[in-house]
Structure formats: structure tokens, C-alpha cells
Write a protein that holds these residues in place. Structure first.
Motif, mmCIF file in Angstrom:
data_model
loop_
_atom_site.group_PDB
_atom_site.id
_atom_site.type_symbol
_atom_site.label_atom_id
_atom_site.label_comp_id
_atom_site.label_asym_id
_atom_site.label_seq_id
_atom_site.Cartn_x
_atom_site.Cartn_y
_atom_site.Cartn_z
ATOM 1 N N ARG A 169 2.412 -0.527 -8.767
ATOM 2 C CA ARG A 169 2.158 -0.082 -10.136
ATOM 3 C C ARG A 169 1.639 1.360 -10.139
ATOM 4 N N PRO A 170 1.800 2.065 -11.253
ATOM 5 C CA PRO A 170 1.363 3.472 -11.320
ATOM 6 C C PRO A 170 -0.149 3.617 -11.092
ATOM 7 N N SER A 215 8.126 6.634 -4.077
ATOM 8 C CA SER A 215 7.489 6.942 -5.365
ATOM 9 C C SER A 215 6.367 7.964 -5.245
ATOM 10 N N ALA A 217 3.517 7.315 -3.695
ATOM 11 C CA ALA A 217 2.232 6.595 -3.706
ATOM 12 C C ALA A 217 1.703 6.301 -2.310
#
Length: 351
Positions: A169-170, A215, A217
Motif C-alpha cells: 500500500r502507498p 514501485s 517502496a
């Protein structure tokens, strides 16, 4: 409780070995004259030193354990390369001069199993408290303490992640505790992320971290707000700000991935201080030292036995992260399969 492989037969064991307690006659590899604890202590004191390897003083409260051992017996402890990996410990032993060789190893279970021929069989007095699944039944190595793979996170920046999938998740900047091709904690982090219904499949773990990498992350530990590491590492960090109004770190064991692992002890066949080595093991598996490890957020292998006899440090136990679901431990074939897969894919998929 760290009972991922078997349930130990619980028998009482003193805080340190009782005087004149006969050593288990099934133990082998003992030098002559160690027939009782009195003789073992006397011989160890004559040797005057104990050589350890790969054990930092700030690792799960080992500094306190070492100080208590020296205080009890007056035996000096030398530690070679405190931050050495399990594989490095074996390399050090191979290269050391006879007088400088490690007396005792502190190893990952897979490395211990692969090098069992290097170890002298010895069963500590608390042998029956150690689950069969984390000891060599011939006495060459045996689990002493361990923990669960966990997710540490900064609650000021991200919400609590309950599963590894939540890390996609962001907002999460996720780090492993090193390179999974070289560091046991990082390897177990990938394998924990790979668990489905208690079964590991390295491909799933690599795919998750590849998605994090793609992403943006996947982060270095110094820049991360989330760290996948052993619970005793994350819990120790969390304890530093636990009383603050806004704690800077919390820890959770994912509900779908309770991956456990033990560090095991083994006595070097070529130990320069064979009596001190065996006395160290007796002390390390006694009530006092097992509770000291618990204070360092590790889960002592005799935790169940300590609780049943009323000797468990309940205050220290209450600080441990909760463990949801059924614990899983990697088998040696699963270790091997996971490492083989990561060697062929990690650099390309994640880097």
C-alpha cells in the motif's frame, strides 16, 4: 512460545547447575575428569578463559549473560568478530590457531546441521526441555534462543501492517535487514513473505519485494519507515520509545506469516578450553541465563519449561510481541530450496 517443531518434555533445571550433579552419562566428547559439576567447574577455572565467536554484547542481552558467567566462575571471555555471520564463524574456526579457535559456536540451524561433524556431542542438564525439532539427537547442536520474523514500523508515518501484502500500500518505505543472499535475517524476511497456509515458496517472497522495488517502496534501512527483521531486533528498538506519547517504533508479527527460527549452540571438537565450553553451555541453558535472553527480547528455548515451574520472568515475557496463528519453521530442504531460488533470481528481480 517458540514451539514450531515439537513440544519439549518439561523437567526442572536450576538457575545454574547444582553442585555434584552428575553429568548425563549419554554425553560424549567429554575430557576425562568432568564427571560432576564440581569437577567441571574446577577444570574450567583452571583453563581460565572461554573463546566465543559471532556474539555481540548488545545482541539479545548477551553482554549481561557474559558478565554473569564471568562473575559466577571468574572465567575470562574472549569474543572473536562479534558480528560474524554463521558461515563466517565456521571460516574463523578453520583458519584460527589452535589456542585461538572458538570453544563454542552460536549458529543458524541450517549452518549447524551442515557442519555437525565439527562439533563435540554434549547434552546439557536441561536437555529434555529442548524440543526435539531444534536439536541434534546426538547432542552435537541444540537450539538456545530464537524469535519470529516481524515488521517494525514508524506509527507516526504509516498504519500498522497486519500482513506482508499490506506493505504494497502507498506510504511504506520497506527495508530488509541486509542482503538475503548473505544475511540470515534478510533471507528469512523473504521466506516469511512467501508463506501461504504455513507453506513457504521462495518465488512468492521474491515477487513481493520485486513489486516493492518497482514501485520505489523498497528502501535502504537508513531511509525506511518499515523494517522486516527478527522480532527481538524490532522489539528492542520499539522499547526505546515505548513510554513516549508518540512512540517512534512499533512491531508486529504478521498474522499470516509466523515464521520462527532458533540460534543453536555447538561445542567445537577442537575447543582449546573444553571444560569452559561445557560449563558455558550449562550456564546458558540454566534459568538465570534463559531469563536474561528473554530480557533481551529473544524467546528462550526453555520458555515453556520455565513457565511451568514458575521460574519465567513474566514481566519480560509480557513485553514480547504477540504471535498470531501457528508457528512455522523452515526445514533444511526448504532452506536449501529457498537459497537456490534466491541465488538465481534475486539480483535480477530485486537487486
Amino acid at each position: 512460545m517458540l514451539l514450531a517443531a515439537a513440544v519439549a518434555a518439561c523437567s526442572s533445571s536450576p538457575a545454574e547447575p547444582k553442585r555434584e550433579q552428575p553429568i548425563d552419562p549419554r554425553a560424549t566428547g567429554l575430557a576425562e575428569g568432568f564427571g560432576t559439576m564440581d569437577r567441571l567447574v574446577e577444570a574450567a577455572r583452571r583453563e581460565g578463559a572461554l573463546n566465543l565467536v559471532g556474539v555481540p554484547r548488545d545482541w539479545v542481552n548477551f553482554g549481561a549473560v557474559m558478565d554473569r558467567f564471568t562473575g559466577h566462575y571468574g572465567i575470562r571471555i574472549n569474543v572473536a568478530e562479534p558480528k560474524a555471520s554463521s558461515h563466517r564463524e565456521i571460516e574463523i574456526a578453520k583458519a584460527a590457531r589452535p589456542q585461538d579457535a572458538p570453544d563454542v559456536f552460536d549458529l543458524g540451524l541450517d549452518v549447524a546441521a551442515a557442519n555437525a561433524e565439527r562439533f563435540a556431542p554434549y547434552r546439557v542438564a536441561a536437555w529434555q526441555d529442548v524440543p526435539d525439532g531444534v536439536k541434534d539427537l546426538g547432542g552435537r547442536w541444540y537450539g538456545a534462543y530464537g524469535g519470529y520474523m516481524s515488521i517494525g514500523y514508524d506509527p507516526r508515518k504509516v498504519k500498522e501492517p497486519r500482513t506482508f501484502a499490506d506493505l504494497l500500500r502507498p506510504g511504506y518505505a520497506v527495508a530488509l535487514a541486509g542482503d538475503p543472499l548473505r544475511t540470515a535475517a534478510a533471507f528469512h524476511g523473504v521466506m516469511a513473505a512467501s508463506l501461504r497456509n504455513g507453506t513457504p515458496e521462495a518465488k512468492r517472497g521474491v515477487e513481493l519485494f520485486a513489486r516493492l522495488k518497482k514501485s520505489g517502496a523498497f528502501s535502504k534501512p537508513s531511509k525506511a519507515n518499515t523494517l522486516v527483521d527478527w522480532d527481538y531486533v524490532n522489539a528492542a528498538k520499539a522499547a526505546q520509545t515505548a513510554g513516549d506519547d508518540r512512540p517512534a517504533w512499533k512491531v508486529v508479527v504478521p498474522k499470516d506469516a509466523a515464521l520462527a527460527s532458533y540460534y543453536v549452540q555447538a561445542i567445537n571438537k577442537k575447543a582449546p578450553h573444553p571444560a569452559a565450553a561445557r560449563l558455558w553451555e550449562e550456564f546458558l541453558f540454566g534459568d538465570e541465563a534463559q531469563n536474561l535472553l528473554l530480557k533481551g527480547f529473544a524467546r528462550p528455548v526453555r520458555m515453556e519449561a520455565l513457565e511451568m515451574k514458575g521460574a519465567l520472568d513474566r514481566q519480560a515475557a509480557a513485553r514480547m510481541p504477540a504471535v498470531p496463528g501457528r508457528p512455522v519453521m523452515l526445514t533444511i530442504p526448504q532452506y536449501d530450496a529457498g537459497r537456490t531460488y534466491l541465488k538465481s533470481t534475486w539480483a535480477t528481480a530485486v537487486g
